[in-house]
Write a protein that holds these residues in place. Structure first.
Motif, PDB file in Angstrom:
ATOM      1  N   ALA A   1      75.498  -5.417  23.653  1.00 44.60           N
ATOM      2  CA  ALA A   1      74.406  -6.469  23.362  1.00 44.60           C
ATOM      3  C   ALA A   1      72.853  -5.911  23.381  1.00 44.60           C
ATOM      4  CB  ALA A   1      74.146  -7.631  24.387  1.00 44.60           C
ATOM      5  N   SER A   2      72.555  -5.093  24.464  1.00 48.66           N
ATOM      6  CA  SER A   2      71.309  -4.580  24.682  1.00 48.66           C
ATOM      7  C   SER A   2      70.975  -3.444  23.375  1.00 48.66           C
ATOM      8  CB  SER A   2      71.193  -3.771  25.787  1.00 48.66           C
ATOM      9  OG  SER A   2      71.830  -2.752  26.206  1.00 48.66           O
ATOM     10  N   TYR A   3      72.117  -2.832  23.053  1.00 53.27           N
ATOM     11  CA  TYR A   3      71.934  -1.718  21.857  1.00 53.27           C
ATOM     12  C   TYR A   3      71.752  -2.528  20.665  1.00 53.27           C
ATOM     13  CZ  TYR A   3      72.657   2.686  19.356  1.00 53.27           C
ATOM     14  OH  TYR A   3      72.718   3.678  18.612  1.00 53.27           O
ATOM     15  N   ALA A   4      72.281  -3.672  20.669  1.00 53.41           N
ATOM     16  CA  ALA A   4      72.006  -4.409  19.325  1.00 53.41           C
ATOM     17  C   ALA A   4      70.436  -4.955  19.111  1.00 53.41           C
ATOM     18  CB  ALA A   4      72.874  -5.822  19.111  1.00 53.41           C
ATOM     19  N   VAL A   5      69.943  -5.188  20.261  1.00 55.65           N
ATOM     20  CA  VAL A   5      68.750  -5.671  20.341  1.00 55.65           C
ATOM     21  C   VAL A   5      67.698  -4.374  19.747  1.00 55.65           C
ATOM     22  CG1 VAL A   5      66.650  -6.485  21.699  1.00 55.65           C
ATOM     23  CG2 VAL A   5      68.936  -7.279  22.076  1.00 55.65           C
ATOM     24  N   GLN A   6      68.176  -3.185  20.221  1.00 56.80           N
ATOM     25  CA  GLN A   6      67.426  -1.966  19.941  1.00 56.80           C
ATOM     26  C   GLN A   6      67.636  -1.794  18.414  1.00 56.80           C
ATOM     27  OE1 GLN A   6      67.951   2.067  21.949  1.00 56.80           O
ATOM     28  NE2 GLN A   6      68.947   2.617  20.069  1.00 56.80           N
ATOM     29  N   LEU A   7      68.789  -1.892  17.960  1.00 54.23           N
ATOM     30  CA  LEU A   7      68.887  -1.427  16.415  1.00 54.23           C
ATOM     31  C   LEU A   7      68.095  -2.422  15.692  1.00 54.23           C
ATOM     32  CD1 LEU A   7      72.777  -1.028  16.504  1.00 54.23           C
ATOM     33  CD2 LEU A   7      71.250   0.691  16.201  1.00 54.23           C
ATOM     34  N   VAL A   8      68.335  -3.695  15.987  1.00 48.14           N
ATOM     35  CA  VAL A   8      67.320  -4.759  15.185  1.00 48.14           C
ATOM     36  C   VAL A   8      65.953  -4.563  15.331  1.00 48.14           C
ATOM     37  CG1 VAL A   8      66.720  -6.892  14.930  1.00 48.14           C
ATOM     38  CG2 VAL A   8      69.306  -6.488  15.169  1.00 48.14           C
ATOM     39  N   ALA A   9      65.478  -4.028  16.286  1.00 49.83           N
ATOM     40  CA  ALA A   9      63.976  -3.878  16.703  1.00 49.83           C
ATOM     41  C   ALA A   9      63.737  -2.728  15.836  1.00 49.83           C
ATOM     42  CB  ALA A   9      63.628  -3.719  18.255  1.00 49.83           C
ATOM     43  N   ASN A  10      64.382  -1.601  15.757  1.00 54.33           N
ATOM     44  CA  ASN A  10      63.964  -0.443  14.888  1.00 54.33           C
ATOM     45  C   ASN A  10      64.616  -0.288  13.540  1.00 54.33           C
ATOM     46  OD1 ASN A  10      62.891   0.703  17.402  1.00 54.33           O
ATOM     47  ND2 ASN A  10      64.714   1.576  17.838  1.00 54.33           N
ATOM     48  N   ARG A  11      65.090  -1.367  13.150  1.00 55.44           N
ATOM     49  CA  ARG A  11      65.634  -1.470  11.867  1.00 55.44           C
ATOM     50  C   ARG A  11      64.654  -1.036  10.621  1.00 55.44           C
ATOM     51  NH1 ARG A  11      65.824  -7.997  11.072  1.00 55.44           N
ATOM     52  NH2 ARG A  11      63.931  -8.487  11.970  1.00 55.44           N
ATOM     53  N   ALA A  12      65.365  -0.276   9.605  1.00 51.71           N
ATOM     54  CA  ALA A  12      64.375   0.171   8.530  1.00 51.71           C
ATOM     55  C   ALA A  12      63.715  -0.874   7.793  1.00 51.71           C
ATOM     56  CB  ALA A  12      65.246   0.976   7.887  1.00 51.71           C
ATOM     57  N   THR A  13      62.861  -0.890   7.266  1.00 53.98           N
ATOM     58  CA  THR A  13      62.022  -1.778   6.418  1.00 53.98           C
ATOM     59  C   THR A  13      62.095  -1.416   4.826  1.00 53.98           C
ATOM     60  OG1 THR A  13      59.979  -0.541   6.672  1.00 53.98           O
ATOM     61  CG2 THR A  13      60.378  -2.289   8.247  1.00 53.98           C
ATOM     62  N   GLY A  14      61.954  -2.273   3.892  1.00 46.70           N
ATOM     63  CA  GLY A  14      61.998  -2.104   2.430  1.00 46.70           C
ATOM     64  C   GLY A  14      63.533  -2.044   2.002  1.00 46.70           C
TER      65      GLY A  14
ATOM     66  N   GLY B   1      68.216   2.633  14.679  1.00 43.29           N
ATOM     67  CA  GLY B   1      67.826   1.417  13.860  1.00 43.29           C
ATOM     68  C   GLY B   1      68.810   1.143  12.787  1.00 43.29           C
ATOM     69  N   LEU B   2      69.034  -0.243  12.578  1.00 46.51           N
ATOM     70  CA  LEU B   2      69.607  -0.431  11.383  1.00 46.51           C
ATOM     71  C   LEU B   2      69.193  -0.026  10.108  1.00 46.51           C
ATOM     72  CD1 LEU B   2      69.884  -4.628  12.070  1.00 46.51           C
ATOM     73  CD2 LEU B   2      71.689  -2.726  12.514  1.00 46.51           C
ATOM     74  N   GLY B   3      70.017   0.403   9.308  1.00 45.06           N
ATOM     75  CA  GLY B   3      69.468   1.178   8.131  1.00 45.06           C
ATOM     76  C   GLY B   3      69.421  -0.180   7.097  1.00 45.06           C
ATOM     77  N   VAL B   4      69.271   0.541   5.525  1.00 43.84           N
ATOM     78  CA  VAL B   4      69.002  -0.661   4.715  1.00 43.84           C
ATOM     79  C   VAL B   4      70.204  -1.386   4.428  1.00 43.84           C
ATOM     80  CG1 VAL B   4      67.439   0.678   3.348  1.00 43.84           C
ATOM     81  CG2 VAL B   4      70.053   1.222   2.860  1.00 43.84           C
TER      82      VAL B   4
ATOM     83  N   ALA C   1      69.857 -13.387  19.467  1.00 43.27           N
ATOM     84  CA  ALA C   1      69.429 -13.418  18.037  1.00 43.27           C
ATOM     85  C   ALA C   1      69.429 -12.305  17.338  1.00 43.27           C
ATOM     86  CB  ALA C   1      67.877 -13.638  18.391  1.00 43.27           C
ATOM     87  N   ALA C   2      69.748 -10.933  18.036  1.00 51.10           N
ATOM     88  CA  ALA C   2      70.053  -9.565  17.576  1.00 51.10           C
ATOM     89  C   ALA C   2      71.352  -9.913  16.982  1.00 51.10           C
ATOM     90  CB  ALA C   2      69.832  -8.879  18.696  1.00 51.10           C
ATOM     91  N   ALA C   3      72.169 -10.321  17.552  1.00 51.19           N
ATOM     92  CA  ALA C   3      73.550 -10.445  17.121  1.00 51.19           C
ATOM     93  C   ALA C   3      73.855 -11.081  15.831  1.00 51.19           C
ATOM     94  CB  ALA C   3      74.475 -10.976  18.090  1.00 51.19           C
ATOM     95  N   ARG C   4      73.136 -12.184  15.849  1.00 50.53           N
ATOM     96  CA  ARG C   4      72.839 -13.341  14.844  1.00 50.53           C
ATOM     97  C   ARG C   4      72.438 -12.475  13.369  1.00 50.53           C
ATOM     98  NH1 ARG C   4      70.580 -16.932  17.216  1.00 50.53           N
ATOM     99  NH2 ARG C   4      72.291 -17.651  18.169  1.00 50.53           N
ATOM    100  N   THR C   5      71.307 -11.837  13.747  1.00 52.78           N
ATOM    101  CA  THR C   5      70.498 -10.934  12.507  1.00 52.78           C
ATOM    102  C   THR C   5      71.839 -10.147  12.121  1.00 52.78           C
ATOM    103  OG1 THR C   5      68.464 -11.010  13.580  1.00 52.78           O
ATOM    104  CG2 THR C   5      68.879  -9.346  11.967  1.00 52.78           C
ATOM    105  N   ILE C   6      72.590  -9.490  12.742  1.00 54.22           N
ATOM    106  CA  ILE C   6      73.500  -8.409  12.273  1.00 54.22           C
ATOM    107  C   ILE C   6      74.458  -9.105  11.297  1.00 54.22           C
ATOM    108  CG2 ILE C   6      75.213  -6.744  13.049  1.00 54.22           C
ATOM    109  CD1 ILE C   6      73.517  -5.943  15.153  1.00 54.22           C
TER     110      ILE C   6
END
Length: 408
Positions: free
Chosen positions: A395-408, A354-357, A150-155
């Motif tokens: 894979a686990s790092y991608a999960v972290q990036l998505v969980a910590n992604r920027a909002t807005g 986390g993922l940026g804007v 799911a995290a990979a799919r979000t990216i």
């Protein structure tokens, strides 16, 4: 550039006049960048040893100008659209003995420098349905790793740059470029590429490799330019190459001149390029500006900052505006792929990042052209902080990036 007859010169002047009349003004933390996962290809031989596939025919000066102008009219405006995955298929590439140099006019460079971002990125940024994150999502799903898939799919739903380097043979390189360009043109979007094959890449660290020498690199770059010529594309040139001059000067002697030659080849092919310029916490703006000038930024669209790093957009804009002023107003792009939580104390698979804007094209009054995902979020920086080899999917790092992604 080859000698032009008076008739050809007249055609160049006429082509430029037409384009202009039409209004086409078409220490500190490292910005480490990992290559594309070598496991995604069946062969990892350096392009310096592989047989050379055919390049597109060299264009006349007037055809090159017309091609660049027409690129601004292709596609529709608006958000990027994901094409049918089947559109990425390309025919097999036969072999030919050599790659001709693209010979199009230096006048195109001024068009590259002045083109509005709405024309440069017309149709939006291309989302590759067969990109690295999408492939990882498919694999993880088949293994029953639901959360990681799911995290990979979000990216994978965002436009991410396609990296080109020595993990691809010449034939694979041509297939990758041609397939990506064809798929992007099918939906009218603009693809982003990264060249990452400079000799002594990464000072021999996690992403070590690159071409055997400068001559091999320039031949490889000519092949890249020949495949991109005549298409609406954008290229980021050699992450870390200029900044690492500070770290390993004995391995980077003469590098500015090599990059300047590569940038000139891209410019002659009508390809807008951004030279990598590190980040706000590495090389001082005036020093970086001097390196960019020596590396031919005047022939490029501009420069890129924060590639594969974590610094906030505000810090990068302040730094980039200083570099821009010192380079005579060069434009720039910022990598926001992993800066959603700012700097975390290390460049390599930084914990807590986390993922940026999401990527976007800018139309404001500053020199900022776009916020881009140049680094592939989820691709490892190297064997550090629990990561696999550089370029492998983490894979686990991608999960972290998505969980910590920027909002807005």
């Amino acid at each position: 550039m080859t000698h032009m007859t008076p008739t050809t010169r007249a055609a160049v002047v006429l082509g430029v006049a037409v384009a202009l009349t039409a209004g086409l003004a078409v220490a500190p933390a490292r910005a480490h960048a990992a290559p594309v996962d070598p496991s995604s290809t069946s062969v990892t031989a350096s392009p310096t040893t592989a047989s050379s596939p055919p390049a597109r025919s060299s264009k006349s000066a007037e055809r090159a100008i017309a091609a660049f102008t027409s690129r601004g009219e292709r596609g529709s405006t608006g958000a990027p659209v994901s094409p049918d995955p089947a559109s990425t298929s390309v025919p097999s590439v036969p072999s030919v003995p050599s790659v001709p140099t693209v010979t199009t006019p230096a006048a195109v460079s001024q068009t590259i420098r002045t083109t509005p971002t709405t024309t440069l990125f017309r149709g939006g940024l291309y989302v590759d349905p067969a990109g690295e994150a999408a492939r990882a999502a498919t694999t993880l799903t088949s293994e029953g790793r639901t959360a990681e898939a799911a995290a990979a799919r979000t990216i994978s739903k965002q436009p991410v740059a396609t990296w080109l380097g020595s993990w691809l043979t010449d034939a694979q390189l041509v297939k990758k470029i041609d397939g990506t360009v064809a798929a992007a043109e099918k939906v009218g979007a603009t693809p982003l590429f990264v060249t990452y094959n400079i000799p002594n890449r990464d000072c021999g660290s996690h992403s070590a490799g690159g071409s055997a020498d400068n001559a091999a690199y320039l031949r490889w770059n000519s092949l890249v330019a020949s495949r991109l010529a005549g298409h609406r594309v954008v290229v980021v040139v050699e992450p870390d190459a200029l900044t690492l001059i500070s770290n390993c000067p004995e391995q980077t002697s003469g590098r500015e001149a090599t990059i300047a030659s590569a940038v000139a080849t891209l410019a002659d092919a009508g390809v807008p390029a951004y030279l990598d310029a590190g980040n706000s916490n590495w090389v001082p703006p005036q020093t970086m500006a001097a390196r960019l000038k020596a590396a031919g930024v005047d022939r490029a669209r501009g420069f890129a900052t924060n590639v594969s790093n974590y610094y906030p957009v505000e810090s990068e804009r302040a730094y980039a505006e200083k570099v821009s002023q010192a380079t005579g107003g060069a434009r720039y792009v910022i990598d926001t792929s992993r800066n959603g939580r700012g700097w975390k104390g290390t460049w390599c698979n930084a914990p807590g990042a986390g993922l940026g804007v999401v990527p976007s094209v800018q139309t404001g009054t500053t020199k900022l052209d776009a916020l881009l995902w140049i680094k592939t979020p989820g691709a490892s920086d190297g064997e550090c902080n629990g990561g696999p080899a550089a370029g492998k999917w983490h894979a686990s790092y991608a999960v972290q990036l998505v969980a910590n992604r920027a909002t807005g």
